[in-house]
Design an enzyme around this catalytic site. Structure first.
Site, PDB file in Angstrom:
ATOM      1  N   HIS A   1     -11.474 -14.657  49.341  1.00  0.00           N
ATOM      2  CA  HIS A   1     -10.030 -14.631  48.732  1.00  0.00           C
ATOM      3  C   HIS A   1      -9.769 -15.700  47.699  1.00  0.00           C
ATOM      4  O   HIS A   1     -10.248 -16.955  47.808  1.00  0.00           O
ATOM      5  CB  HIS A   1      -9.238 -15.274  49.966  1.00  0.00           C
ATOM      6  CG  HIS A   1      -7.748 -15.321  49.880  1.00  0.00           C
ATOM      7  ND1 HIS A   1      -7.074 -14.336  49.269  1.00  0.00           N
ATOM      8  CD2 HIS A   1      -6.954 -16.315  50.195  1.00  0.00           C
ATOM      9  CE1 HIS A   1      -5.716 -14.625  49.399  1.00  0.00           C
ATOM     10  NE2 HIS A   1      -5.378 -15.722  50.049  1.00  0.00           N
TER      11      HIS A   1
ATOM     12  N   SER B   1      -2.704 -16.980  46.036  1.00  0.00           N
ATOM     13  CA  SER B   1      -2.348 -16.437  47.355  1.00  0.00           C
ATOM     14  C   SER B   1      -0.657 -16.576  47.369  1.00  0.00           C
ATOM     15  O   SER B   1      -0.251 -15.909  46.338  1.00  0.00           O
ATOM     16  CB  SER B   1      -2.754 -17.177  48.481  1.00  0.00           C
ATOM     17  OG  SER B   1      -2.700 -16.320  49.525  1.00  0.00           O
TER      18      SER B   1
ATOM     19  N   ASP C   1     -10.830  -8.898  47.839  1.00  0.00           N
ATOM     20  CA  ASP C   1     -10.062  -9.940  48.472  1.00  0.00           C
ATOM     21  C   ASP C   1      -9.403  -9.404  50.062  1.00  0.00           C
ATOM     22  O   ASP C   1      -8.943  -8.382  49.892  1.00  0.00           O
ATOM     23  CB  ASP C   1      -8.897 -10.490  47.660  1.00  0.00           C
ATOM     24  CG  ASP C   1      -8.268 -11.630  47.986  1.00  0.00           C
ATOM     25  OD1 ASP C   1      -7.669 -11.644  49.312  1.00  0.00           O
ATOM     26  OD2 ASP C   1      -7.916 -12.372  47.257  1.00  0.00           O
TER      27      ASP C   1
END
Length: 514
Positions: free
Chosen positions: A483, A235, A453
């Site tokens: 995610h 991320s 995602d």
């Protein structure tokens, strides 16, 4: 006022409790609101050679204490403190301490250290790394696995911008204001939050940028004794990895970027990306329950409209507001394993009980049963607002809202208004419109993208590859949900990533795992 780009904290809780292994949105034009009005220069390069007091320091590895409400990790883990410059333009000046955690390689063919950043910004690597141990067990045969709390986070001079009582009071403020009075309250709270951060952080407030942390990483590499940086970023950690590669392309070793942030998106672009990503994930969820995405989204949007006028009661006695409900729905998009929980929570809300959605929101907001809140979002805001030079004004935001609402009737207003409130009148000017990620001459970097995602939409991997440069970024695609990808249920992805990290086997560009 949560921002939906982070992997750790609530997201890791969802993934781990489901049995799996495992930055900021917003934008605007270059001439728009910039907090104090000044334009910050990018974080400067160190002046000359680093002093030996930094590069030759010996880390004192000891048993790790309990941190952040988590119990002390097992015997394999050791913790230490690394000294880094407060101001990288003055490497011989004041230093701060960064908390590190490490478990040594279990096999005889050790490659080196593998550094992990789990996202945020603001996520604690010291607290998260032990929970990720089972996922990286095969990697730990070959690497010392290492993580840390970046500057401003957790045990590394962590920032707490307000107390629990003030956080609870702020939950009652409408994050999608409909009237001048609501808008005034929303922006006034944003200013108060920033001032609380400044009071807590002091001089550190201007030195927690992604560039600062990337420089910390390279000092960490040197002190750990690694000639190259082996790194796994998730991320926001992918943005950090891209910035590191830009600053130190010749030091890149084996680097995996999973759930890739779009480095070309400005503040508005990030907010649009996330609005589109969360709506896409919601559409997939609704299809899984046999509903039409259009009709199902409209039903949820209608529920949120009713909550805006009249919050629902819950078993805790705290009301479910429109803002909390939106946060709870977003939390459920981080992992497909949480979709059944969302179904039950939505059904209960339709019957007049908001307890389920509030419980999901509390998990995102790191609120425990005693009413204590975590500080991931505090550090997230301090870091991302220092990075972000573009800060859309409320006037600009109001003009953009129809566009956001067309993208998503559920998340559009929330993420649209977030642009105006997140860094409103911030005490420190931002540094960049977009992060610099070009890394010509770097070794191949593996970019792992997930078509479902919500927080870092799949398109970001392609854009990161383009920014890194020809022959550097190599895309690996998973057609899945949630995610992050590694450790999330794909043997194809896990084996490809492991082969790259352990053997240096770079997959064919465009490889797809379904």
């Amino acid at each position: 006022m949560p921002r939906f780009l982070r992997w750790t904290a609530a997201a890791v809780a969802v993934l781990l409790t489901a049995g799996c292994g495992g930055s900021p949105g917003g934008g605007g034009n270059r001439d728009e609101g910039k907090g104090t009005g000044a334009t910050a220069a990018p974080a400067p390069s160190p002046a000359g050679k680093l002093p030996s007091s930094l590069t030759a320091q010996r880390l004192d590895w000891r048993r790790c204490p309990a941190t952040g409400g988590s119990p002390a990790p097992g015997d394999a883990w050791r913790c230490a403190t690394l000294k880094v410059p407060l101001d990288w333009s003055k490497p011989g000046g004041t230093t701060i301490g960064l908390a590190l955690i490490r478990a040594r390689a279990t096999g005889s063919d050790r490659i080196g250290s593998l550094l992990f950043n789990f996202g945020g910004p603001g996520g604690s690597g010291v607290s998260t790394m032990p929970y990720y141990d089972a996922t990286v067990a095969s990697l730990r045969e070959h690497y010392d696995v290492v993580s840390w709390d970046p500057r401003g986070v957790g045990a590394s001079e962590g920032v707490r911008c307000r107390g629990d009582r003030d956080i609870a009071a702020a939950e009652k403020i409408d994050a999608t204001p409909d009237t001048p009075a609501e808008e005034k309250a929303y922006l006034r709270d944003a200013v108060a939050f920033g001032r609380g951060c400044q009071k807590s952080a002091g001089k550190l407030m201007a030195h927690v940028s992604t560039t600062d942390t990337a420089r910390d990483m390279d000092l960490m590499r040197q002190v750990l004794g690694d000639p190259a940086m082996h790194y796994f970023g998730i991320s926001y950690g992918t943005e950090l990895g891209g910035v590191y590669a830009h600053l130190f392309p010749k030091k890149v070793g084996r680097m995996v970027l999973d759930a890739v942030v779009d480095p070309t998106a400005d503040t508005v672009g990030h907010a649009e990306n996330q609005t589109r990503g969360f709506q896409r994930a919601l559409d997939d969820y609704l299809k899984s329950t046999g509903q039409s995405p259009r009709q199902g989204s409209r039903k949820i949007a209608d529920l949120l409209t009713r909550l805006d006028a009249k919050p629902l009661p819950t078993a805790s006695g705290r009301p479910l507001t429109q803002t909390s409900a939106t946060t709870g729905i977003a939390l459920a998009m981080y992992s497909k394993a949480s979709w059944p929980t969302l179904t039950g929570a939505l059904r209960s809300a339709e019957r007049g009980d908001g307890s389920g959605l509030l419980a999901l929101a509390d998990r995102y907001d790191e609120r425990d049963a005693s009413g204590h809140y975590g500080t991931t979002s505090h550090a997230q805001r301090v870091i991302s607002c220092l990075d972000d030079r573009q800060r859309p004004t409320p006037e600009r935001t109001r003009k953009l809202l129809p566009r956001f609402e067309r993208i998503s009737p559920v998340f559009g207003d929330f993420l649209g208004w977030d642009m105006a409130g997140w860094c409103h009148d911030w005490p420190v000017p931002g540094q960049f419109d977009t992060p610099q990620a070009s890394a010509p001459g770097a070794a191949p970097i593996l970019l792992v993208g997930n078509t479902g995602d919500p927080a870092t939409p799949y398109e970001g991997a392609r854009r990161m590859a383009d920014e890194l440069g020809k022959g550097v970024g190599v895309e690996l695609t998973w057609k899945g949900e949630g995610h992050g990808v590694y450790g999330n249920g794909s043997d194809c992805v896990d084996s490809t990533v492991n082969a790259y990290l352990v053997h240096g086997s770079v997959p064919k560009e465009g490889t797809v795992c379904s």
